[in-house]
Design a protein around this motif. Structure first.
Motif, PDB file in Angstrom:
ATOM      1  N   MET A 138       0.986  -1.169   0.020  1.00  0.00           N
ATOM      2  CA  MET A 138       0.028   0.075  -0.088  1.00  0.00           C
ATOM      3  C   MET A 138       0.920   1.330  -0.031  1.00  0.00           C
ATOM      4  SD  MET A 138      -3.134  -0.594  -0.349  1.00  0.00           S
ATOM      5  CE  MET A 138      -3.754  -2.445  -0.471  1.00  0.00           C
ATOM      6  N   ARG A 139       1.980   1.164  -0.248  1.00  0.00           N
ATOM      7  CA  ARG A 139       3.148   2.336  -0.210  1.00  0.00           C
ATOM      8  C   ARG A 139       2.982   3.000   1.099  1.00  0.00           C
ATOM      9  NH1 ARG A 139       5.053   2.697  -5.590  1.00  0.00           N
ATOM     10  NH2 ARG A 139       5.160   5.163  -5.290  1.00  0.00           N
ATOM     11  N   TRP A 140       2.703   2.381   2.373  1.00  0.00           N
ATOM     12  CA  TRP A 140       2.445   2.785   3.630  1.00  0.00           C
ATOM     13  C   TRP A 140       3.843   3.421   4.321  1.00  0.00           C
ATOM     14  CZ3 TRP A 140      -2.395   4.680   4.667  1.00  0.00           C
ATOM     15  CH2 TRP A 140      -2.472   4.916   5.824  1.00  0.00           C
ATOM     16  N   ALA A 248     -12.141   4.713  -1.136  1.00  0.00           N
ATOM     17  CA  ALA A 248     -11.361   4.470  -2.385  1.00  0.00           C
ATOM     18  C   ALA A 248     -11.957   3.240  -2.942  1.00  0.00           C
ATOM     19  CB  ALA A 248      -9.991   4.032  -1.858  1.00  0.00           C
ATOM     20  N   ALA A 281      -8.566  -0.198  -2.415  1.00  0.00           N
ATOM     21  CA  ALA A 281      -7.148   0.068  -2.058  1.00  0.00           C
ATOM     22  C   ALA A 281      -6.201  -0.785  -3.001  1.00  0.00           C
ATOM     23  CB  ALA A 281      -6.995  -0.235  -0.525  1.00  0.00           C
ATOM     24  N   GLN A 284      -3.849   0.200  -5.960  1.00  0.00           N
ATOM     25  CA  GLN A 284      -2.549   0.701  -5.590  1.00  0.00           C
ATOM     26  C   GLN A 284      -1.465  -0.269  -6.125  1.00  0.00           C
ATOM     27  OE1 GLN A 284      -0.447   3.460  -4.697  1.00  0.00           O
ATOM     28  NE2 GLN A 284      -1.693   3.773  -2.844  1.00  0.00           N
ATOM     29  N   ARG A 290      -2.361   4.257  -9.508  1.00  0.00           N
ATOM     30  CA  ARG A 290      -1.860   4.825  -8.223  1.00  0.00           C
ATOM     31  C   ARG A 290      -2.296   6.640  -8.488  1.00  0.00           C
ATOM     32  NH1 ARG A 290       3.737   1.896  -8.635  1.00  0.00           N
ATOM     33  NH2 ARG A 290       3.007  -0.151  -7.417  1.00  0.00           N
ATOM     34  N   LEU A 293      -5.591   7.082  -6.772  1.00  0.00           N
ATOM     35  CA  LEU A 293      -5.699   6.885  -5.408  1.00  0.00           C
ATOM     36  C   LEU A 293      -4.620   7.709  -4.694  1.00  0.00           C
ATOM     37  CD1 LEU A 293      -5.781   2.976  -5.354  1.00  0.00           C
ATOM     38  CD2 LEU A 293      -7.574   4.386  -5.040  1.00  0.00           C
ATOM     39  N   ASN A 297      -2.303   6.798   0.498  1.00  0.00           N
ATOM     40  CA  ASN A 297      -1.210   6.609   1.314  1.00  0.00           C
ATOM     41  C   ASN A 297      -0.819   7.562   2.144  1.00  0.00           C
ATOM     42  OD1 ASN A 297       0.186   7.974  -0.602  1.00  0.00           O
ATOM     43  ND2 ASN A 297       1.882   6.469  -0.977  1.00  0.00           N
TER      44      ASN A 297
END
Length: 492
Positions: A138-140, A248, A281, A284, A290, A293, A297
């Motif tokens: 999730m590129r968190w 999302a 989500a 992502q 991306r 969204l 993130n």
């Protein structure tokens, strides 16, 4: 009468013959593999006959029967009548299709039978690793936190509880939305926000009437102007805006709110920004999606269901939070019976029970760990991209047909449309489309679901299915046209 000796130290619940037990297990695995391999040849869904319903409505068993007999009853009374979401032509509601290899992991999880509340064991470490993988997917932020849950509904409660604690400095769940100094919080989301958010607001004591449902634009995205007005009115009335919820991928239409704009507004207004990404989500994973969204993130919290668009067997979901201690600050307990020790399992520093409501937690992480290792995240991303492409193909089929009308379209995996004909009244259109959908479902042909958009009953196709192929959507359109034409001809 029971046959056990009451003077024995334990009641015999393990198999009396392990070889016989293994033979039953081999048969079950063989049958389940054959069942999945032949799933396309069966109806998507069929009603449960009255005699079977009666067999599933019997009194509590007082004595046991051989496990082989119980399995036979399962084969005849349960297996033929599933919800249908493992079938290639199931596109209803928001149900995933189930990765077969993950079913093995669920069996293994039941055998080792760990509860993942706290304590040092490998199962705890598996969930810790899975959450780290999901943060990466999730590129968190790497220092963010999270926990696996049963579903996004539980995730909303956890995330909004963390939001309330962060904005009030208390985790007291007893008040009716008011904290120590009497402030009344408010929460904001669009009219398309999932009902689980309103449930969470109600259960946390904030009060459902303080969840502000903001109108949407023509694309079913939250109206940011109306949102700003609502926040301004609440502040003027002495209320305290607490949290802004962005979508999302809404369940109705797959719409994605302008998350980057909502993020900026939340920061400006000092609101907790929560994103409901129950299925959307996972877009992502695709570089092409991306930008859609953007801002997700960077939210304060995010929920998403792995049993939807990551195709895991039910149930497994995740909530991620940006602040490393946000969940522990909300849910940690100092009860003596779960306190730490200097050595042994209770010395382990991580406690998932301190990140949510549940102390007893099943080993959900194993099927995710198993499936991601077996397939790799890129394989899942390719399947998700395929689902989006299939919905684009279906939308194109509907657009090119004068007897079908697309009512809503999305950049994700949902399209809503209906059967139409000249001179039809709105009531006629709703009635015939309900009948078309009923025939599709009752005859086991396909399983889209429905929704109502601006008073129009529409056929809703939500594609979280790794088994679908393009020809399934050709078949769907063909059947809708055939059924619709027949219904209109009969009415004339």
């Amino acid at each position: 009468m029971s046959s056990y000796d009451p003077h024995e130290q334990s009641i015999p619940l393990d198999p009396p013959d392990w070889e016989e037990f293994k033979a039953l297990g081999r048969r079950i695995v063989d049958d389940m593999a054959d069942y999945l391999a032949g799933i396309r040849d069966r109806p998507v869904w069929q009603p449960v006959p009255p005699d079977v319903q009666a067999r599933l409505d019997t009194a509590l068993p007082r004595t046991g029967v051989p496990a082989q007999d119980v399995y036979e009853e399962f084969r005849t009374t349960v297996m033929p009548y599933p919800r249908g979401n493992i079938h290639p032509r199931f596109w209803g509601w928001a149900n995933g299709s189930g990765v077969p290899v993950a079913a093995y992991a669920d069996l293994l999880a039941s055998v080792v039978n760990c509860t993942l509340g706290s304590g040092e064991n490998a199962a705890m470490m598996v969930e810790h690793q899975v959450i780290a993988w999901l943060r990466e997917a999730m590129r968190w932020p790497a220092d963010g936190s999270g926990v696996l849950t049963s579903g996004a509904s539980m995730g909303q409660i956890i995330a909004l509880a963390a939001a309330r604690q962060a904005k009030s400095g208390t985790a007291d769940l007893r008040g009716l939305g008011a904290v120590a100094d009497g402030r009344q919080f408010t929460v904001y989301g669009s009219t398309e926000t999932h009902h689980s958010v309103e449930k969470a607001v109600e259960l946390l004591g904030i009060g459902g009437h303080f969840f502000r449902r903001i109108p949407v634009d023509a694309d079913f995205r939250i109206d940011t102007g109306a949102l700003c007005d609502a926040i301004r009115r609440d502040r003027a009335a002495g209320l305290h805006p607490m949290c802004l919820v962005g979508n999302a991928g809404t369940v109705n239409t797959g719409a994605v709110d302008p998350l980057d704009e909502l993020l900026a507004l939340a920061r400006e207004e000092d609101l907790w920004f929560h994103v409901d990404g129950a299925f959307g989500a996972f877009a992502q994973l695709l570089p092409t999606h991306r930008p859609l969204l953007a801002g997700m993130n960077e939210a304060d919290s995010l929920v998403f269901d792995l049993h939807k668009w990551l195709y895991m067997p039910f149930d497994v979901s995740c909530v991620l939070v940006r602040r490393p201690d946000a969940l522990e600050n909300t849910f940690s307990s100092s009860a003596d019976y779960i306190s730490s020790t200097a050595q042994g399992p209770a010395a382990y520093s991580l406690a998932f029970s301190d990140r949510g409501i549940e102390q007893s937690r099943r080993f959900r992480a194993l099927k995710v760990w198993f499936a991601l290792k077996a397939h790799g995240i890129d394989t899942f991303a390719a399947s998700i991209a395929g689902n989006i492409d299939q919905i684009a193909y279906l939308t194109k089929l509907a657009d090119s047909c004068d007897r079908l009308e697309v009512v809503s379209r999305s950049d994700l995996n949902i399209v809503c449309f209906r059967y139409v004909w000249p001179d039809a009244t709105p009531d006629d259109l709703n009635r015939v489309n309900q009948d078309v959908l009923s025939r599709l479902q009752m005859e086991g042909l396909a399983m889209p679901s429905h929704t109502v958009i601006d008073g129009r009953f529409v056929i809703r196709v939500a594609n979280n299915n790794h088994r679908s192929v393009r020809s399934d959507f050709d078949f769907l359109v063909s059947q809708i046209l055939t059924i619709g034409d027949g219904l209109v001809a009969a009415s004339r």
